[in-house]
Scaffold this active site. Structure first.
Site, PDB file in Angstrom:
ATOM      1  CE  LYS A  21      -2.039  -1.222   3.885  1.00 18.11           C
ATOM      2  NZ  LYS A  21      -1.357  -2.499   4.165  1.00 18.11           N
TER       3      LYS A  21
ATOM      4  NE  ARG B 199      -5.166  -1.770   9.415  1.00 15.86           N
ATOM      5  CZ  ARG B 199      -4.070  -1.231   8.891  1.00 15.86           C
ATOM      6  NH1 ARG B 199      -4.107  -0.134   8.201  1.00 15.86           N
ATOM      7  NH2 ARG B 199      -2.939  -1.829   9.032  1.00 15.86           N
TER       8      ARG B 199
ATOM      9  NE  ARG C 169       7.678  -2.264   6.425  1.00 14.93           N
ATOM     10  CZ  ARG C 169       6.373  -2.295   6.579  1.00 14.93           C
ATOM     11  NH1 ARG C 169       5.591  -1.845   5.608  1.00 14.93           N
ATOM     12  NH2 ARG C 169       5.836  -2.782   7.669  1.00 14.93           N
TER      13      ARG C 169
ATOM     14  NE  ARG D 268       5.617  -0.082  10.177  1.00 11.93           N
ATOM     15  CZ  ARG D 268       4.540  -0.292   9.432  1.00 11.93           C
ATOM     16  NH1 ARG D 268       4.449   0.245   8.229  1.00 11.93           N
ATOM     17  NH2 ARG D 268       3.550  -1.030   9.882  1.00 11.93           N
TER      18      ARG D 268
ATOM     19  NE  ARG E 226       1.670  -4.862  11.018  1.00 14.66           N
ATOM     20  CZ  ARG E 226       2.948  -4.811  10.592  1.00 14.66           C
ATOM     21  NH1 ARG E 226       3.926  -5.244  11.366  1.00 14.66           N
ATOM     22  NH2 ARG E 226       3.232  -4.336   9.414  1.00 14.66           N
TER      23      ARG E 226
HETATM   24  P1  AP5 Z   1       4.847  -1.637   1.984  1.00 21.95           P
HETATM   25  O1  AP5 Z   1       4.559  -0.817   0.771  1.00 21.95           O
HETATM   26  O2  AP5 Z   1       5.536  -1.011   3.120  1.00 21.95           O
HETATM   27  O3  AP5 Z   1       3.512  -2.416   2.457  1.00 21.95           O
HETATM   28  P2  AP5 Z   1       2.211  -1.874   3.196  1.00 21.95           P
HETATM   29  O4  AP5 Z   1       1.042  -2.511   2.535  1.00 21.95           O
HETATM   30  O5  AP5 Z   1       2.238  -0.397   3.284  1.00 21.95           O
HETATM   31  O6  AP5 Z   1       2.429  -2.581   4.610  1.00 21.95           O
HETATM   32  P3  AP5 Z   1       2.298  -2.029   6.096  1.00 21.95           P
HETATM   33  O7  AP5 Z   1       3.100  -2.944   6.983  1.00 21.95           O
HETATM   34  O8  AP5 Z   1       2.591  -0.586   6.152  1.00 21.95           O
HETATM   35  O9  AP5 Z   1       0.812  -2.297   6.382  1.00 21.95           O
HETATM   36  P4  AP5 Z   1       0.117  -2.400   7.756  1.00 21.95           P
HETATM   37  O10 AP5 Z   1      -1.274  -2.423   7.328  1.00 21.95           O
HETATM   38  O11 AP5 Z   1       0.556  -3.540   8.599  1.00 21.95           O
HETATM   39  O12 AP5 Z   1       0.671  -1.136   8.569  1.00 21.95           O
HETATM   40  P5  AP5 Z   1       0.065   0.303   8.827  1.00 21.95           P
HETATM   41  O13 AP5 Z   1       1.186   1.254   8.920  1.00 21.95           O
HETATM   42  O14 AP5 Z   1      -1.029   0.588   7.893  1.00 21.95           O
HETATM   43  O15 AP5 Z   1       5.724  -2.907   1.464  1.00 21.95           O
HETATM   44  C1  AP5 Z   1       6.207  -3.881   2.374  1.00 21.95           C
HETATM   45  C2  AP5 Z   1       7.598  -4.372   1.907  1.00 21.95           C
HETATM   46  O16 AP5 Z   1       7.462  -5.086   0.686  1.00 21.95           O
HETATM   47  C3  AP5 Z   1       8.621  -3.254   1.620  1.00 21.95           C
HETATM   48  O17 AP5 Z   1       9.881  -3.683   2.008  1.00 21.95           O
HETATM   49  C4  AP5 Z   1       8.547  -3.066   0.089  1.00 21.95           C
HETATM   50  O18 AP5 Z   1       9.762  -2.613  -0.434  1.00 21.95           O
HETATM   51  C5  AP5 Z   1       8.223  -4.481  -0.365  1.00 21.95           C
HETATM   52  N1  AP5 Z   1       7.371  -4.521  -1.559  1.00 21.95           N
HETATM   53  C6  AP5 Z   1       6.267  -3.733  -1.814  1.00 21.95           C
HETATM   54  N2  AP5 Z   1       5.706  -4.082  -2.991  1.00 21.95           N
HETATM   55  C7  AP5 Z   1       6.474  -5.109  -3.487  1.00 21.95           C
HETATM   56  C8  AP5 Z   1       6.374  -5.910  -4.680  1.00 21.95           C
HETATM   57  N3  AP5 Z   1       5.411  -5.699  -5.589  1.00 21.95           N
HETATM   58  N4  AP5 Z   1       7.302  -6.872  -4.862  1.00 21.95           N
HETATM   59  C9  AP5 Z   1       8.292  -7.092  -3.939  1.00 21.95           C
HETATM   60  N5  AP5 Z   1       8.429  -6.360  -2.794  1.00 21.95           N
HETATM   61  C10 AP5 Z   1       7.512  -5.382  -2.572  1.00 21.95           C
HETATM   62  O19 AP5 Z   1      -0.582   0.112  10.293  1.00 21.95           O
HETATM   63  C11 AP5 Z   1       0.222  -0.090  11.417  1.00 21.95           C
HETATM   64  C12 AP5 Z   1      -0.630  -0.195  12.673  1.00 21.95           C
HETATM   65  O20 AP5 Z   1      -1.318   1.037  12.898  1.00 21.95           O
HETATM   66  C13 AP5 Z   1      -1.737  -1.250  12.644  1.00 21.95           C
HETATM   67  O21 AP5 Z   1      -1.258  -2.529  13.013  1.00 21.95           O
HETATM   68  C14 AP5 Z   1      -2.744  -0.674  13.655  1.00 21.95           C
HETATM   69  O22 AP5 Z   1      -2.330  -0.903  14.970  1.00 21.95           O
HETATM   70  C15 AP5 Z   1      -2.637   0.830  13.378  1.00 21.95           C
HETATM   71  N6  AP5 Z   1      -3.596   1.270  12.355  1.00 21.95           N
HETATM   72  C16 AP5 Z   1      -3.286   1.823  11.130  1.00 21.95           C
HETATM   73  N7  AP5 Z   1      -4.394   2.122  10.453  1.00 21.95           N
HETATM   74  C17 AP5 Z   1      -5.444   1.750  11.232  1.00 21.95           C
HETATM   75  C18 AP5 Z   1      -6.856   1.789  11.052  1.00 21.95           C
HETATM   76  N8  AP5 Z   1      -7.413   2.260   9.934  1.00 21.95           N
HETATM   77  N9  AP5 Z   1      -7.627   1.323  12.060  1.00 21.95           N
HETATM   78  C19 AP5 Z   1      -7.086   0.863  13.200  1.00 21.95           C
HETATM   79  N10 AP5 Z   1      -5.763   0.775  13.429  1.00 21.95           N
HETATM   80  C20 AP5 Z   1      -4.938   1.222  12.446  1.00 21.95           C
HETATM   81 MG    MG Z   2       2.313   0.990   4.890  1.00 23.68          MG
END
Ligand code: AP5
Ligand code: MG
Ligand code: ZN
Length: 217
Positions: free
Chosen positions: A14, A89, A128, A161, A172
């Site tokens: 994402k 979410r 990552r 992270r 997660r």
């Molecule tokens: P990356 O692009 O970083 O993936 P991402 O989908 O952004 O993953 P996140 O870990 O950020 O998602 P998340 O949902 O767990 O965390 P968030 O910050 O939203 O890519 C990942 C890796 O893969 C990188 O190394 C990249 O280089 C590689 N990659 C990408 N695409 C690739 C491809 N095509 N091929 C190969 N490699 C690739 O949330 C964190 C926390 O915040 C949650 O756990 C929760 O506690 C809280 N939170 C956030 N939003 C909410 C909400 N709406 N409601 C409640 N709690 C929330």
């Molecule tokens: Mg992210």
């Protein structure tokens, strides 16, 4: 005006895709995870409330999350649309977003469902690294930086992270399957969901996304 949701499990890409979209779609990416991490770093009251949930890989409660995103999208730079990353979410958050956008005379235009197998998600999260200054996302194997530990774009230091430990990653993924995956049906029934094969290289995923967004405009 265009409002786009990036839907997908932790590590689906994402953040990576949201950044790639900036080159052809001049609207801000609003990442609820980034907003929480910013509040954590600044030690705000919101950050203090969110910390325990994030450390465990649980969702922060809807009332906290919705309020935070609502005030972000009320800012002037979001007037022409938003790329939502990691929000909504839960079905409660999706319904709240529908209400918020309706009040602004807008609505969700397209939901990009970035599908990636759980095993691949873990492999991505494990490798990552993120830039501490500009947020650029790297992967040890799949998209490494040129000089070890240093951001190609801004020279900032790369970090892992805090929620990228194995136990939290697995939690997660489970939380995604239980609480967020139902949004696929929610948006599919509204005719807004487009399935994206997230297991292709980033540029190919980006091309599918661009095609889907242009078809929806
Ligand atoms: P990356 O692009 O970083 O993936 P991402 O989908 O952004 O993953 P996140 O870990 O950020 O998602 P998340 O949902 O767990 O965390 P968030 O910050 O939203 O890519 C990942 C890796 O893969 C990188 O190394 C990249 O280089 C590689 N990659 C990408 N695409 C690739 C491809 N095509 N091929 C190969 N490699 C690739 O949330 C964190 C926390 O915040 C949650 O756990 C929760 O506690 C809280 N939170 C956030 N939003 C909410 C909400 N709406 N409601 C409640 N709690 C929330
Ligand atoms: Mg992210
Ligand atoms: Zn950087």
């Amino acid at each position: 005006m265009v409002d786009i949701i990036l839907l997908g499990g932790p590590g689906a890409g994402k953040g990576t895709q949201g950044e790639l979209m900036q080159s052809w779609l001049p609207i801000p990416r609003v990442s609820s995870g980034d907003l929480f991490r910013d509040n954590l770093a600044r030690e705000t009251e919101l950050g203090r409330k969110a910390r325990g949930y994030m450390e465990k890989g649980e969702l922060v409660p809807d009332e906290i999350t919705i309020g935070m995103v609502a005030s972000r999208i009320a800012q002037a730079d979001c007037a022409k649309g938003v790329v939502f990353d990691g929000f909504p979410r839960t079905v409660g958050q999706a319904e709240a977003l529908d209400r918020l956008l309706r009040e602004m005379g807008r609505g969700v235009d397209v939901v990009l469902n970035i599908a990636v197998d759980a095993g691949v998600l873990l492999e991505r999260l494990a490798g990552r690294w993120t830039c501490s200054r500009c947020g650029e996302i790297y992967h040890r194997l799949f998209s490494p930086e040129k000089v070890s530990g240093v951001c190609d774009k801004c020279g900032g230091e790369l970090f892992q992270r805090e929620d990228d430990n194995r136990a939290t990653q697995e939690r997660r993924i489970l939380v995604y399957q239980e609480q967020t995956a139902p949004l696929e049906a929610y948006y599919r029934s509204k005719g807004l969901l487009v399935d994206i094969d997230g297991e292709r290289p980033p540029a190919e995923v980006g091309a599918q996304i661009r095609q889907a967004v242009e078809a929806a405009l």
